[in-house]
Design a protein around this motif. Structure first.
Motif, short mmCIF file in Angstrom:
data_model
loop_
_atom_site.label_atom_id
_atom_site.label_comp_id
_atom_site.label_asym_id
_atom_site.label_seq_id
_atom_site.Cartn_x
_atom_site.Cartn_y
_atom_site.Cartn_z
N SER A 146 0.81 -1.22 0.00
CA SER A 146 0.00 0.00 0.00
C SER A 146 0.84 1.27 0.00
CB SER A 146 -0.93 0.01 1.23
OG SER A 146 -0.17 0.02 2.43
N ASN A 147 2.16 1.14 -0.17
CA ASN A 147 3.06 2.28 -0.17
C ASN A 147 3.05 2.92 -1.56
OD1 ASN A 147 5.23 4.09 -0.16
ND2 ASN A 147 6.49 2.79 1.17
N VAL A 148 2.23 3.94 -1.73
CA VAL A 148 2.07 4.58 -3.04
C VAL A 148 3.39 5.18 -3.53
CG1 VAL A 148 0.87 6.39 -4.32
CG2 VAL A 148 -0.35 5.09 -2.58
N ALA A 149 4.09 5.86 -2.64
CA ALA A 149 5.34 6.52 -3.04
C ALA A 149 6.36 5.50 -3.55
CB ALA A 149 5.92 7.31 -1.86
N ALA A 150 6.42 4.33 -2.91
CA ALA A 150 7.37 3.31 -3.35
C ALA A 150 7.01 2.79 -4.74
CB ALA A 150 7.40 2.16 -2.34
N TRP A 151 5.72 2.59 -5.01
CA TRP A 151 5.30 2.15 -6.35
C TRP A 151 5.67 3.18 -7.40
CZ3 TRP A 151 4.54 -2.60 -7.45
CH2 TRP A 151 3.92 -3.49 -6.57
N ILE A 152 5.48 4.46 -7.07
CA ILE A 152 5.82 5.51 -8.04
C ILE A 152 7.32 5.52 -8.30
CG2 ILE A 152 5.88 8.01 -8.44
CD1 ILE A 152 3.28 8.21 -6.81
N GLU A 153 8.12 5.46 -7.24
CA GLU A 153 9.57 5.47 -7.42
C GLU A 153 10.04 4.23 -8.18
OE1 GLU A 153 11.81 7.86 -6.87
OE2 GLU A 153 10.07 9.08 -6.42
N LEU A 154 9.38 3.10 -7.94
CA LEU A 154 9.73 1.89 -8.68
C LEU A 154 9.40 2.06 -10.16
CD1 LEU A 154 10.77 -1.00 -8.68
CD2 LEU A 154 8.46 -1.77 -8.07
N GLY A 155 8.25 2.65 -10.43
CA GLY A 155 7.90 2.94 -11.82
C GLY A 155 8.91 3.87 -12.47
N ASN A 156 9.37 4.86 -11.72
CA ASN A 156 10.37 5.79 -12.25
C ASN A 156 11.70 5.09 -12.54
OD1 ASN A 156 8.51 7.85 -11.86
ND2 ASN A 156 9.31 8.41 -9.85
N ALA A 157 12.09 4.19 -11.65
CA ALA A 157 13.34 3.47 -11.84
C ALA A 157 13.25 2.56 -13.07
CB ALA A 157 13.68 2.66 -10.60
N TYR A 158 12.12 1.89 -13.23
CA TYR A 158 11.91 1.08 -14.43
C TYR A 158 11.90 1.98 -15.67
CZ TYR A 158 10.46 -3.05 -11.68
OH TYR A 158 10.41 -4.14 -10.83
N PHE A 159 11.31 3.16 -15.54
CA PHE A 159 11.27 4.12 -16.64
C PHE A 159 12.70 4.43 -17.10
CE2 PHE A 159 11.24 8.11 -18.74
CZ PHE A 159 9.96 8.45 -19.12
N ASP A 160 13.57 4.75 -16.15
CA ASP A 160 14.93 5.16 -16.49
C ASP A 160 15.77 4.01 -17.05
OD1 ASP A 160 14.72 7.85 -15.91
OD2 ASP A 160 15.32 7.62 -13.83
N THR A 161 15.38 2.78 -16.76
CA THR A 161 16.09 1.62 -17.30
C THR A 161 15.34 1.04 -18.50
OG1 THR A 161 15.03 0.24 -15.59
CG2 THR A 161 17.27 1.03 -15.15
N GLU A 162 14.36 1.77 -19.00
CA GLU A 162 13.62 1.42 -20.21
C GLU A 162 12.92 0.06 -20.11
OE1 GLU A 162 16.05 1.96 -23.67
OE2 GLU A 162 16.16 4.13 -23.37
N GLN A 163 12.44 -0.25 -18.92
CA GLN A 163 11.64 -1.46 -18.72
C GLN A 163 10.17 -1.04 -18.75
OE1 GLN A 163 13.33 -4.39 -15.77
NE2 GLN A 163 14.60 -2.63 -15.20
N TYR A 164 9.67 -0.85 -19.97
CA TYR A 164 8.38 -0.21 -20.17
C TYR A 164 7.23 -0.93 -19.47
CZ TYR A 164 11.21 1.65 -24.02
OH TYR A 164 12.22 2.21 -24.75
#
Length: 206
Positions: free
Chosen positions: A76-94
């Protein structure tokens, strides 16, 4: 009373917010050239020339491991999901980025920045229609969200060949900010006027 300067779209969103940019053109002969890029509005490893530096990539991978563990233990940690999405974004794991953003939006759907980021990932994953839907969600959450309107117009024009739809998206942006500028120094109004000056496509023969 001093006039407030128009916001710069490059700095409109937080560091993790993604931005599609039309610098010159969308089709041969349109604006005299062809160039379309995808960038973050702030520092972006992905956008650096020459790809991701090994040290930065290692740091990102370490961050992903930590965030994956955090989201497993605290889903339920929204901020962690967002940061994980951002990290995947930067590593091009769409696809992984999209899924992480979905988790965040399931928990907190009123985040226009995350909807916009997910739209960029959908577009990069080859699903422009889904990208437009995500940008529409961002606009529904925040009708004054400029970046999502800019992005929507670019995807409509470049990926879906919908010039009229792009004009509508950008005219909606101009209603919010008449002096809106795309990164690279191209005014949104200039893009709209350039499209309107283009001759209509030839009618298909039946």
């Amino acid at each position: 009373m001093a006039k407030t300067a128009a916001p710069d779209l490059k700095n409109y969103m937080r560091r993790e917010s993604a931005l599609l940019i039309a610098l010159l053109a969308l089709a041969v002969g349109f604006f005299g050239g062809v160039f379309l890029g995808v960038y973050k509005s702030g520092p972006s490893i992905q956008g650096m020339p020459g790809g991701v530096a090994p040290a930065a990539e290692k740091e990102l991978q370490d961050q992903i491991v930590i965030l994956e563990k955090e989201t497993r233990q605290n889903p339920s940690n929204v901020a962690a999901w967002i940061e994980l999405g951002n990290a995947y974004f930067d590593t091009e794991q769409y696809e992984k980025s999209i899924q992480a953003y979905r988790k965040a939006l399931d928990l907190k759907p009123d985040n226009a920045d995350v909807w916009t980021d997910m739209g960029v990932m959908q577009r990069k994953a080859g699903r422009p229609q889904e990208a437009v839907k995500a940008f529409d969600q961002a606009i529904a959450v925040n009708p004054k969200h400029e970046v999502s309107r800019l992005n929507k117009g670019i995807v409509l024009l470049h990926d879906l060949q919908d010039a009229a739809g792009a004009v509508r998206a950008w005219e909606g942006l101009l209603e919010i900010n008449p002096t809106a500028m795309a990164p690279g120094g191209v005014s949104v109004d200039q893009m709209v006027q350039s499209i309107k000056k283009q001759p209509p496509p030839p009618a298909e023969k039946k």
